[in-house]
Design an enzyme around this catalytic site. Structure first.
Site, mmCIF file in Angstrom:
data_model
loop_
_atom_site.group_PDB
_atom_site.id
_atom_site.type_symbol
_atom_site.label_atom_id
_atom_site.label_comp_id
_atom_site.label_asym_id
_atom_site.label_seq_id
_atom_site.Cartn_x
_atom_site.Cartn_y
_atom_site.Cartn_z
ATOM 1 N N ASP A 294 0.820 -1.212 0.000
ATOM 2 C CA ASP A 294 0.000 0.000 0.000
ATOM 3 C C ASP A 294 0.856 1.265 0.000
ATOM 4 O O ASP A 294 0.502 2.270 -0.618
ATOM 5 C CB ASP A 294 -0.933 0.005 1.213
ATOM 6 C CG ASP A 294 -2.138 -0.905 1.015
ATOM 7 O OD1 ASP A 294 -2.367 -1.351 -0.129
ATOM 8 O OD2 ASP A 294 -2.846 -1.170 2.003
ATOM 9 N N GLY A 295 1.978 1.219 0.704
ATOM 10 C CA GLY A 295 2.856 2.380 0.732
ATOM 11 C C GLY A 295 3.392 2.724 -0.645
ATOM 12 O O GLY A 295 3.538 3.902 -0.994
ATOM 13 N N ARG B 117 -8.796 19.842 22.710
ATOM 14 C CA ARG B 117 -7.474 19.824 23.320
ATOM 15 C C ARG B 117 -7.019 18.371 23.377
ATOM 16 O O ARG B 117 -7.747 17.503 23.859
ATOM 17 C CB ARG B 117 -7.491 20.426 24.726
ATOM 18 C CG ARG B 117 -6.090 20.530 25.335
ATOM 19 C CD ARG B 117 -6.129 21.063 26.751
ATOM 20 N NE ARG B 117 -4.777 21.249 27.269
ATOM 21 C CZ ARG B 117 -4.478 21.457 28.550
ATOM 22 N NH1 ARG B 117 -5.442 21.523 29.448
ATOM 23 N NH2 ARG B 117 -3.232 21.606 28.929
ATOM 24 N N ASP C 193 -3.746 15.464 21.553
ATOM 25 C CA ASP C 193 -2.534 15.282 20.749
ATOM 26 C C ASP C 193 -2.704 15.760 19.314
ATOM 27 O O ASP C 193 -1.734 16.148 18.661
ATOM 28 C CB ASP C 193 -2.120 13.807 20.746
ATOM 29 C CG ASP C 193 -1.507 13.385 22.070
ATOM 30 O OD1 ASP C 193 -1.317 14.257 22.940
ATOM 31 O OD2 ASP C 193 -1.228 12.183 22.242
ATOM 32 N N THR D 193 -9.412 2.478 6.831
ATOM 33 C CA THR D 193 -8.843 1.230 7.349
ATOM 34 C C THR D 193 -7.391 1.405 7.783
ATOM 35 O O THR D 193 -6.757 0.432 8.191
ATOM 36 C CB THR D 193 -8.915 0.124 6.281
ATOM 37 O OG1 THR D 193 -8.263 0.589 5.088
ATOM 38 C CG2 THR D 193 -10.358 -0.231 5.963
ATOM 39 N N ALA D 194 -6.876 2.617 7.697
ATOM 40 C CA ALA D 194 -5.474 2.872 8.031
ATOM 41 C C ALA D 194 -5.372 3.551 9.405
ATOM 42 O O ALA D 194 -5.915 3.055 10.387
ATOM 43 C CB ALA D 194 -4.830 3.715 6.928
ATOM 44 N N SER E 285 -7.037 2.933 13.672
ATOM 45 C CA SER E 285 -6.274 2.756 14.909
ATOM 46 C C SER E 285 -6.663 3.781 15.968
ATOM 47 O O SER E 285 -6.413 3.579 17.158
ATOM 48 C CB SER E 285 -4.770 2.852 14.621
ATOM 49 O OG SER E 285 -4.388 4.180 14.310
#
EC number: 2.7.1.23
Length: 265
Positions: A45-46, A148, A150, A161-162, A166
């Site tokens: 995929d990359g 507020r 990360d 799905t990437a 997660s």
């Protein structure tokens, strides 16, 4: 038909590319790295994401197909042992009659120096270096919440799905024209309150993120960090462009999801 090949540097990939070049030549299919009709990525995929960014200025003219030589890929329909089938299909089933289009993310970053536009296949995220990010989130031109945490991630359906998954995002079928906003480790208190769940917007809506502190903000597009200073706001919408894939032999989306995350079939 003219074909370009984009590949990674793995040994198994190099072997597959050489074999693919022979197969294409046998069918009289020309190779043209500059102005192809079809871009074949060989790797994972990359590699296909790299191919997309390499040819993103030609999206109205090119279609994509992926051959994976390693782990299962969401963008790679063909295995290296299927290359004969792929080349035979290209010779008998024209690209222009066997393609499917998926939405892309259009991101516009406004800084004190002007505006910059980026296209993403999977997602774009915004974070603050070393410290918690504070920002206003606007949906469709209306102020929605104070954030507020990360950071925040906006993904396409194919990108659901990437990284977005997660973060707890939903898996969205790629034929849906929508974008999804997911939080990255949000902090909720009396001042900063967020909805605390992924947000999916309509095709005609857009997302605006306004950082409270414009310096030391990092923008990441499809895994690539973009160096920008004094980021005043970032607008996200569905792009006018789309990515087109060679559909012949295209695997069912939910079959891919099962194979990647469940594997019980």
């Amino acid at each position: 038909m003219k074909v370009a090949i984009v590949h990674n540097d793995r040994v198994t990939t190099q072997v597959a590319v050489r074999h693919l070049q022979v197969l294409l030549a046998e069918k009289g299919i020309l190779q043209d790295q500059q102005h192809p009709d079809l871009v074949i990525s060989v790797g994972g995929d990359g590699t296909l994401i790299s191919a997309f960014h390499k040819y993103k200025q030609q999206l109205d003219k090119v279609c994509f197909a992926g051959i994976h030589t390693g782990h299962l890929g969401f963008y790679t329909d063909w295995r290296n042992y299927d290359m004969e089938k792929l080349v035979d299909a290209l010779a008998s089933h024209p690209v222009e009659e066997n393609e499917v289009g998926y939405p892309l993310l259009d991101m516009k970053v406004t800084t004190s120096c002007g505006e910059k536009r980026f296209l993403a296949l999977n997602e774009a995220s915004i974070k603050r270096i070393s410290k918690t990010m504070e920002a206003e989130v606007w949906l469709g031109g209306e102020r929605f919440e104070n954030f507020r945490g990360d950071g925040l991630c906006v993904s396409t359906p194919t990108g659901s799905t990437a990284y977005s998954k997660s973060l707890g995002g939903a898996v969205i079928h790629p034929r849906l024209k929508t974008l999804q906003l997911t939080e990255i480790a949000s902090i909720n208190n009396l001042v900063f309150r967020t909805v605390g769940s992924p947000i999916v917007i309509a095709p005609d809506e857009w997302i605006t993120i306004v950082p409270k502190i414009s310096d030391r903000v990092v923008v990441i597009v499809d895994g690539e960090r973009i160096s920008l200073t004094d980021v005043q706001k970032v607008d996200y919408k569905i792009a006018a462009e789309e990515i087109r894939f060679y559909q012949y032999g295209h695997h069912h989306f939910w079959e891919r999801v099962n194979d990647a995350f469940i594997g019980d079939r």
